[in-house]
Design an enzyme around this catalytic site. Sequence first.
Site, PDB file in Angstrom:
ATOM      1  N   HIS A 183       0.830  -1.199   0.000  1.00 23.54           N
ATOM      2  CA  HIS A 183       0.000   0.000   0.000  1.00 23.54           C
ATOM      3  C   HIS A 183       0.867   1.253   0.000  1.00 23.54           C
ATOM      4  O   HIS A 183       2.044   1.228   0.372  1.00 23.54           O
ATOM      5  CB  HIS A 183      -0.931   0.012   1.217  1.00 23.54           C
ATOM      6  N   ASP A 209       0.525   5.003   1.808  1.00 23.67           N
ATOM      7  CA  ASP A 209      -0.211   5.445   2.986  1.00 23.67           C
ATOM      8  C   ASP A 209      -1.344   6.410   2.646  1.00 23.67           C
ATOM      9  O   ASP A 209      -1.162   7.382   1.904  1.00 23.67           O
ATOM     10  CB  ASP A 209       0.738   6.126   3.983  1.00 23.67           C
ATOM     11  N   HIS A 239       4.763   0.147   0.289  1.00 24.80           N
ATOM     12  CA  HIS A 239       5.518  -0.636   1.257  1.00 24.80           C
ATOM     13  C   HIS A 239       4.657  -1.762   1.816  1.00 24.80           C
ATOM     14  O   HIS A 239       3.430  -1.777   1.662  1.00 24.80           O
ATOM     15  CB  HIS A 239       6.078   0.231   2.390  1.00 24.80           C
ATOM     16  N   ARG A 290       4.999   6.107  14.055  1.00 27.29           N
ATOM     17  CA  ARG A 290       5.022   6.737  12.739  1.00 27.29           C
ATOM     18  C   ARG A 290       4.444   8.142  12.788  1.00 27.29           C
ATOM     19  O   ARG A 290       3.462   8.395  13.492  1.00 27.29           O
ATOM     20  CB  ARG A 290       4.208   5.903  11.741  1.00 27.29           C
TER      21      ARG A 290
END
Length: 310
Positions: A96, A98, A258, A273
């Site tokens: 995907h 983000d 990623h 994150r």
Amino acid sequence: MSSEIRVVKLSENIGARIDGVRLGALEADTAAAVNQALVEHKVVFFRGQHHLDDDSQYAFAESLGVPTTPHPTLKFDGSKVMRLEAIGGSGANQWHTDVTFVDRPPKASILRAVELPSYGGTTTWASTVAAYQQLPQPLKVLAENLWAVHNNAFDYASVDPALLAAAQVAPEALLNYAAEFHSIHFETQHPVVRVHPESGEKSLLLGSFVKSFLDVNVAESQALFRIFQDRITRLENTIRWNWELGDVAVWDNRSTQHYAVSDFGDQPRRMHRITLAGDIPVNAHGERSRPIAGDASEYSVVDTPKSLVA
């Protein structure tokens, strides 16, 4: 800028390690050098950043751009960072980019290792720029004229029940997560090929939030998705990172996908994150992505950077 900064290329199409930088609030010239390396190499890695905590990670993020809230729907008790806590098969083990279900996907993501399993738990990134560049001309023309519908409807079919059972993840926990993830419905029409606002490079904008292509039936959408997605994840377009405590990865969300590899059994894996505000994607014809449902303004401002192309 510190003369000790060194950018070490790790593979032909994606990835570099940056040495000689102590992360936190950076001076402007150092931040510019990091951003230049990020745009060029798509994902950059820093080792030995054991001093970082949430506040200094956030200060580092502010050096590179405008931090978003942690997520459009997941709130994390008011924290400034997104706490990714995976056990076994409960992680983001699918390709995907983000937050593509909003009209302003993040510019970049900054991920810090907090707790790691004794084995496994790697992350793999893929260059969506290299994938586009490798397409034969007829497929480039096709891709540049396609639009995809992205939304945040939770895909239960992507969750392996056997992995959840092995990791002792309760079905109620998954239901609660899914309900919060989809507590606000977001849907956006994005071009399949976007133009990078800084480098001018074209890339494929796809990933697991894609539900269909506009003006194409379901069977054809699935076939087209596989044609282009398979190009992205060719091994020569990827890099796989074996995490150590003290590591930080920063990836250009405008030119990568990623995949967090779920290969660590029932061990915990905790990462923090922060995402940086991005622009609204623009295709080769100058058309911008179109929001269909959901207002992402509380999640992120729109931050359109200056082009790096002379």
